[in-house]
Design a protein around this motif. Sequence first.
Motif, short mmCIF file in Angstrom:
data_model
loop_
_atom_site.label_atom_id
_atom_site.label_comp_id
_atom_site.label_asym_id
_atom_site.label_seq_id
_atom_site.Cartn_x
_atom_site.Cartn_y
_atom_site.Cartn_z
N ALA A 227 0.85 -1.19 0.00
CA ALA A 227 0.00 0.00 0.00
C ALA A 227 0.88 1.24 0.00
CB ALA A 227 -0.92 0.01 1.21
N THR A 228 0.54 2.20 -0.82
CA THR A 228 1.28 3.46 -0.91
C THR A 228 0.29 4.62 -1.00
OG1 THR A 228 1.38 3.34 -3.33
CG2 THR A 228 3.23 2.37 -2.10
N PHE A 229 0.78 5.84 -0.81
CA PHE A 229 -0.08 7.01 -0.96
C PHE A 229 0.70 8.16 -1.58
CE2 PHE A 229 2.05 8.06 2.97
CZ PHE A 229 2.11 9.45 3.00
N LYS A 230 -0.04 9.07 -2.17
CA LYS A 230 0.55 10.28 -2.75
C LYS A 230 -0.41 11.44 -2.56
CE LYS A 230 2.46 12.24 -7.01
NZ LYS A 230 2.76 12.00 -8.45
N MET A 239 -4.16 10.12 -3.02
CA MET A 239 -4.36 8.87 -3.74
C MET A 239 -3.73 7.74 -2.96
SD MET A 239 -3.70 9.39 -7.82
CE MET A 239 -1.93 9.44 -7.55
N TYR A 240 -4.42 6.60 -2.94
CA TYR A 240 -3.89 5.38 -2.33
C TYR A 240 -3.90 4.28 -3.37
CZ TYR A 240 -4.78 8.00 1.93
OH TYR A 240 -4.79 8.99 2.89
N PHE A 241 -2.89 3.45 -3.33
CA PHE A 241 -2.79 2.33 -4.26
C PHE A 241 -2.35 1.11 -3.47
CE2 PHE A 241 -0.81 -0.18 -7.70
CZ PHE A 241 -1.88 -0.22 -8.57
N ALA A 242 -3.09 0.02 -3.61
CA ALA A 242 -2.78 -1.18 -2.83
C ALA A 242 -2.95 -2.42 -3.68
CB ALA A 242 -3.71 -1.25 -1.61
#
Length: 244
Positions: A227-230, A239-242
């Motif tokens: 999981a990451t965020f920007k 934005m989150y990406f998982a």
Amino acid sequence: MNYKQETINPYHEGEKTTQVEQMFDNIAPTYDTLNHRLSWDIDKGWRKKAIRQLAPYQPQAILDIATGTGDFAILSAEMLKPTRLVGADISEGMMEIGRKKVTEKGLQDIISFEKEDCLHLSYADNTYDAVTAAFGIRNFSNLDQGLKEMCRVLKTGGHLSIVELTTPVSFPMKQLFHIYSHTVLPVYGRLISKDTSAYSYLTKTIEAFPQGEQMVEILRKAGFREATFKRLTFGICTMYFATK
């Protein structure tokens, strides 16, 4: 978990999911106009960035959670070209507007809308290649449960893309956003939507919602292995990406 979800609910009676449903049914006719005006149309760019996170993976079956009037679902269908996209929401009023927009776009063979309790999705495990959510998960009465459901219906190796409003963390945007969200946003929202609580509710949900590193940790506890965020636009949106 040190956030308190009960602080997100501005109502004093009734079950949160039911009251959120009623609120969004009430503001459905003016929802799109207000979203674009209150964000100066920047929300359109945020959506595109969140969708581009999924582009390298070419998902064919997509679930859009808290789909509302379908803006994110429609843009995803146009940009990602999936074979099937389901928009799920508790508000029939919002989705009815979405259905009309989908028909106008000629996307009815790809996009469908289904009324779903996002904390108890009816879909089988490992159904979707991608799950998306734009500006909706902060309305969950139980964030952990909602994210676990999103993870459950996602195929192993599938991806989650979320874009959500957040509070800026740096001076002076933090202070400016506080003033804007507590004055301009609720007053203008009330004048256009004729709903006395909806846009005060919006401010409360943004302030109460976990963000950044805290949200990443919540995603991992929900079952996502990465999981990451920007932060976007000085932290007004994140934005989150998982990956499952």
